[in-house]
Design a protein around this motif. Sequence first.
Motif, PDB file in Angstrom:
ATOM      1  N   MET A  79      39.302  11.369 -57.719  1.00  0.00           N
ATOM      2  CA  MET A  79      38.551  10.160 -57.445  1.00  0.00           C
ATOM      3  C   MET A  79      37.397   9.980 -58.429  1.00  0.00           C
ATOM      4  SD  MET A  79      36.646   9.198 -53.850  1.00  0.00           S
ATOM      5  CE  MET A  79      35.779  10.756 -53.801  1.00  0.00           C
ATOM      6  N   SER A  80      36.641  11.048 -58.664  1.00  0.00           N
ATOM      7  CA  SER A  80      35.454  10.939 -59.509  1.00  0.00           C
ATOM      8  C   SER A  80      35.801  10.840 -60.987  1.00  0.00           C
ATOM      9  CB  SER A  80      34.534  12.148 -59.282  1.00  0.00           C
ATOM     10  OG  SER A  80      35.185  13.346 -59.664  1.00  0.00           O
ATOM     11  N   CYS A  81      37.013  11.261 -61.361  1.00  0.00           N
ATOM     12  CA  CYS A  81      37.419  11.228 -62.769  1.00  0.00           C
ATOM     13  C   CYS A  81      38.026   9.885 -63.157  1.00  0.00           C
ATOM     14  CB  CYS A  81      38.419  12.351 -63.035  1.00  0.00           C
ATOM     15  SG  CYS A  81      38.648  12.749 -64.780  1.00  0.00           S
ATOM     16  N   TRP A  82      38.391   9.072 -62.177  1.00  0.00           N
ATOM     17  CA  TRP A  82      39.079   7.820 -62.472  1.00  0.00           C
ATOM     18  C   TRP A  82      38.180   6.879 -63.282  1.00  0.00           C
ATOM     19  CZ3 TRP A  82      43.941   8.081 -60.182  1.00  0.00           C
ATOM     20  CH2 TRP A  82      44.823   7.057 -60.568  1.00  0.00           C
ATOM     21  N   ARG A 100      36.791   7.511 -66.109  1.00  0.00           N
ATOM     22  CA  ARG A 100      35.785   8.227 -66.888  1.00  0.00           C
ATOM     23  C   ARG A 100      36.403   8.885 -68.115  1.00  0.00           C
ATOM     24  NH1 ARG A 100      31.697  11.680 -62.983  1.00  0.00           N
ATOM     25  NH2 ARG A 100      30.635   9.913 -62.015  1.00  0.00           N
ATOM     26  N   THR A 101      35.563   9.103 -69.111  1.00  0.00           N
ATOM     27  CA  THR A 101      35.990   9.858 -70.284  1.00  0.00           C
ATOM     28  C   THR A 101      35.880  11.357 -69.978  1.00  0.00           C
ATOM     29  OG1 THR A 101      33.763   9.986 -71.218  1.00  0.00           O
ATOM     30  CG2 THR A 101      35.095   8.042 -71.786  1.00  0.00           C
ATOM     31  N   VAL A 102      36.438  12.172 -70.850  1.00  0.00           N
ATOM     32  CA  VAL A 102      36.321  13.622 -70.689  1.00  0.00           C
ATOM     33  C   VAL A 102      34.856  14.038 -70.707  1.00  0.00           C
ATOM     34  CG1 VAL A 102      36.864  15.862 -71.713  1.00  0.00           C
ATOM     35  CG2 VAL A 102      38.591  14.078 -71.665  1.00  0.00           C
ATOM     36  N   LYS A 103      34.080  13.421 -71.602  1.00  0.00           N
ATOM     37  CA  LYS A 103      32.656  13.748 -71.673  1.00  0.00           C
ATOM     38  C   LYS A 103      31.954  13.426 -70.363  1.00  0.00           C
ATOM     39  CE  LYS A 103      28.374  12.715 -74.162  1.00  0.00           C
ATOM     40  NZ  LYS A 103      27.737  11.935 -75.239  1.00  0.00           N
ATOM     41  N   ASP A 104      32.233  12.246 -69.813  1.00  0.00           N
ATOM     42  CA  ASP A 104      31.625  11.872 -68.533  1.00  0.00           C
ATOM     43  C   ASP A 104      32.000  12.870 -67.443  1.00  0.00           C
ATOM     44  OD1 ASP A 104      30.526   9.595 -69.677  1.00  0.00           O
ATOM     45  OD2 ASP A 104      32.212   8.316 -69.105  1.00  0.00           O
ATOM     46  N   PHE A 105      33.273  13.233 -67.419  1.00  0.00           N
ATOM     47  CA  PHE A 105      33.774  14.172 -66.415  1.00  0.00           C
ATOM     48  C   PHE A 105      33.083  15.526 -66.560  1.00  0.00           C
ATOM     49  CE2 PHE A 105      37.222  17.321 -65.310  1.00  0.00           C
ATOM     50  CZ  PHE A 105      37.076  17.202 -63.935  1.00  0.00           C
ATOM     51  N   ALA A 106      32.978  16.026 -67.794  1.00  0.00           N
ATOM     52  CA  ALA A 106      32.362  17.328 -68.038  1.00  0.00           C
ATOM     53  C   ALA A 106      30.887  17.322 -67.633  1.00  0.00           C
ATOM     54  CB  ALA A 106      32.503  17.708 -69.508  1.00  0.00           C
ATOM     55  N   ILE A 107      30.186  16.266 -68.009  1.00  0.00           N
ATOM     56  CA  ILE A 107      28.760  16.177 -67.665  1.00  0.00           C
ATOM     57  C   ILE A 107      28.570  16.142 -66.158  1.00  0.00           C
ATOM     58  CG2 ILE A 107      26.746  14.658 -67.741  1.00  0.00           C
ATOM     59  CD1 ILE A 107      27.534  13.918 -70.602  1.00  0.00           C
ATOM     60  N   ILE A 157      42.704  17.518 -69.074  1.00  0.00           N
ATOM     61  CA  ILE A 157      43.803  17.087 -69.946  1.00  0.00           C
ATOM     62  C   ILE A 157      44.231  15.664 -69.582  1.00  0.00           C
ATOM     63  CG2 ILE A 157      46.193  17.542 -70.639  1.00  0.00           C
ATOM     64  CD1 ILE A 157      45.655  20.511 -70.048  1.00  0.00           C
ATOM     65  N   VAL A 158      44.326  15.409 -68.280  1.00  0.00           N
ATOM     66  CA  VAL A 158      44.674  14.067 -67.815  1.00  0.00           C
ATOM     67  C   VAL A 158      43.578  13.083 -68.214  1.00  0.00           C
ATOM     68  CG1 VAL A 158      45.327  12.671 -65.830  1.00  0.00           C
ATOM     69  CG2 VAL A 158      45.906  15.101 -65.869  1.00  0.00           C
ATOM     70  N   ALA A 159      42.321  13.513 -68.047  1.00  0.00           N
ATOM     71  CA  ALA A 159      41.208  12.638 -68.403  1.00  0.00           C
ATOM     72  C   ALA A 159      41.229  12.300 -69.891  1.00  0.00           C
ATOM     73  CB  ALA A 159      39.882  13.301 -68.028  1.00  0.00           C
ATOM     74  N   ALA A 160      41.601  13.269 -70.719  1.00  0.00           N
ATOM     75  CA  ALA A 160      41.653  13.046 -72.166  1.00  0.00           C
ATOM     76  C   ALA A 160      42.728  12.019 -72.523  1.00  0.00           C
ATOM     77  CB  ALA A 160      41.913  14.357 -72.890  1.00  0.00           C
ATOM     78  N   LEU A 161      43.832  12.041 -71.791  1.00  0.00           N
ATOM     79  CA  LEU A 161      44.911  11.086 -72.040  1.00  0.00           C
ATOM     80  C   LEU A 161      44.606   9.718 -71.443  1.00  0.00           C
ATOM     81  CD1 LEU A 161      47.955  13.427 -71.261  1.00  0.00           C
ATOM     82  CD2 LEU A 161      47.162  12.694 -73.523  1.00  0.00           C
ATOM     83  N   GLY A 162      43.736   9.714 -70.438  1.00  0.00           N
ATOM     84  CA  GLY A 162      43.440   8.483 -69.712  1.00  0.00           C
ATOM     85  C   GLY A 162      44.073   8.552 -68.333  1.00  0.00           C
ATOM     86  N   VAL A 202      52.753  12.676 -62.747  1.00  0.00           N
ATOM     87  CA  VAL A 202      53.452  13.614 -63.630  1.00  0.00           C
ATOM     88  C   VAL A 202      52.702  14.942 -63.691  1.00  0.00           C
ATOM     89  CG1 VAL A 202      54.122  14.084 -66.018  1.00  0.00           C
ATOM     90  CG2 VAL A 202      54.561  11.828 -65.017  1.00  0.00           C
ATOM     91  N   PHE A 203      51.381  14.880 -63.807  1.00  0.00           N
ATOM     92  CA  PHE A 203      50.554  16.094 -63.824  1.00  0.00           C
ATOM     93  C   PHE A 203      50.794  16.933 -62.570  1.00  0.00           C
ATOM     94  CE2 PHE A 203      46.584  17.898 -62.094  1.00  0.00           C
ATOM     95  CZ  PHE A 203      46.326  18.883 -63.039  1.00  0.00           C
ATOM     96  N   CYS A 204      50.787  16.300 -61.408  1.00  0.00           N
ATOM     97  CA  CYS A 204      50.997  17.019 -60.150  1.00  0.00           C
ATOM     98  C   CYS A 204      52.382  17.673 -60.115  1.00  0.00           C
ATOM     99  CB  CYS A 204      50.833  16.069 -58.962  1.00  0.00           C
ATOM    100  SG  CYS A 204      49.155  15.508 -58.687  1.00  0.00           S
ATOM    101  N   GLY A 205      53.390  16.934 -60.529  1.00  0.00           N
ATOM    102  CA  GLY A 205      54.749  17.486 -60.528  1.00  0.00           C
ATOM    103  C   GLY A 205      54.884  18.679 -61.461  1.00  0.00           C
ATOM    104  N   ILE A 206      54.356  18.549 -62.671  1.00  0.00           N
ATOM    105  CA  ILE A 206      54.441  19.644 -63.645  1.00  0.00           C
ATOM    106  C   ILE A 206      53.667  20.863 -63.155  1.00  0.00           C
ATOM    107  CG2 ILE A 206      53.751  20.371 -65.963  1.00  0.00           C
ATOM    108  CD1 ILE A 206      54.375  17.561 -66.938  1.00  0.00           C
ATOM    109  N   TRP A 207      52.477  20.629 -62.592  1.00  0.00           N
ATOM    110  CA  TRP A 207      51.681  21.769 -62.138  1.00  0.00           C
ATOM    111  C   TRP A 207      52.369  22.516 -60.995  1.00  0.00           C
ATOM    112  CZ3 TRP A 207      45.965  21.551 -59.990  1.00  0.00           C
ATOM    113  CH2 TRP A 207      45.429  22.856 -60.014  1.00  0.00           C
ATOM    114  N   LEU A 208      52.947  21.792 -60.049  1.00  0.00           N
ATOM    115  CA  LEU A 208      53.664  22.473 -58.973  1.00  0.00           C
ATOM    116  C   LEU A 208      54.837  23.284 -59.515  1.00  0.00           C
ATOM    117  CD1 LEU A 208      53.788  19.795 -56.108  1.00  0.00           C
ATOM    118  CD2 LEU A 208      52.368  21.853 -56.226  1.00  0.00           C
TER     119      LEU A 208
END
Length: 378
Positions: free
Chosen positions: A94-97, A99-106, A178-183, A191-197
């Motif tokens: 929710m909080s990453c939606w 946002r850029t990677v920088k925003d997320f990291a900060i 990684i998802v945040a970097a891609l957008g 796709v991220f959830c499926g691959i991670w599982l």
Amino acid sequence: MMTTQAVSPHIPAQAAAPAAGRPARGGRLYTLDGLRLVAALIVVAFHFIAFDDWATPLWGKSTSAIFPTAHPIASYGWLGVQLFFLISGFVICMSCWGRTVKDFAISRVIRLYPAYWFAVLLTAGVMLWSHGMKQTGYTPTKILSNLTMLQEPMGAGDIDPVYWTLWTELRFYLLFAIVAALGVTYRRVVVFCGIWLLMSVLAPHSGIALIQLMAMPESAPFFVAGVVMFLMHRFGTKPELWLLLGTSWLLAQNQLPSLMKTAEGSVKHQLSWTVCLAVITLFYLLVLGVALGRLRFFNRKWLTTAGALTFPLYLLHEELGWEIIRRLHTDIAPWPLLGGILAVMLIASWLVHRFVERPSAKAMKKWLTGAGPGAGRR
């Protein structure tokens, strides 16, 4: 846990639009703040009422003798960590939606580190004053290494055993970055959830330590479930989301025997797989109820205070609480002592939030974003 930022489902304007014909749900999810505090209190109960160290018992004798009725119930309190992971998956997505990677990291740095640094230094200081460096093993290098929050991969060891979950959370953040970097979009998150599982199942057979480290088979199902439930909250229920959620639950139940074995070593008795599964299922249903708007009755504004107390309480309670028990258990009856410790910890948690987290986060955000005095002149 317990290590998530303020819970608000506000979606930035630049985020992907909701599914056709379905507006994004608005309003702050105060209920998640309440659930976070519930998770922390469950863990506190586990450490104070169920944890058994036969060599040097905290209460002078086994907790099963001190709390004969509460001990068997509190023995399942370790599952509060899994509730933390569920909520973390929801809140981080929710909080990453938007946002850029920088925003997320900060946002992660200013949310986690101020209270954490304070807890490390306070805990180390109290334990060194009480027992000395030789008995505690708190060397200067161990304390300094803990300030990075990377002490586990560094092999330095935790100042407080409860910090182990922070390394798990950090790995989740790295993966989601990684998802945040891609957008962040609906399709990419699915796709991220499926691959991670899938990787959480395959990683133990890979023979590659780094893949196993990052796949986190024991924790991945809970983080993924939280992420999927946020997608349900934002986009509505869809077949692929139900499939991912069901798969995460099936993988979670498969991890229970391994998780139970570790917990049984702490409580010194056998646990019930059925009870563990029932508790996990209840946690899934609670977060799902929040996601689908079924628990609106509990969505009370005052629960923001509960959320604010959660992270400091989690960081402070274990070693400091145990030290209070060691010193006072012969002078104060068990239940009044527990009540007093909990009251002290909650007050201390509020003070840390008010006078450490809030001002530090504000100052760090200005510094990290370059929004301080003179920023416009660079």
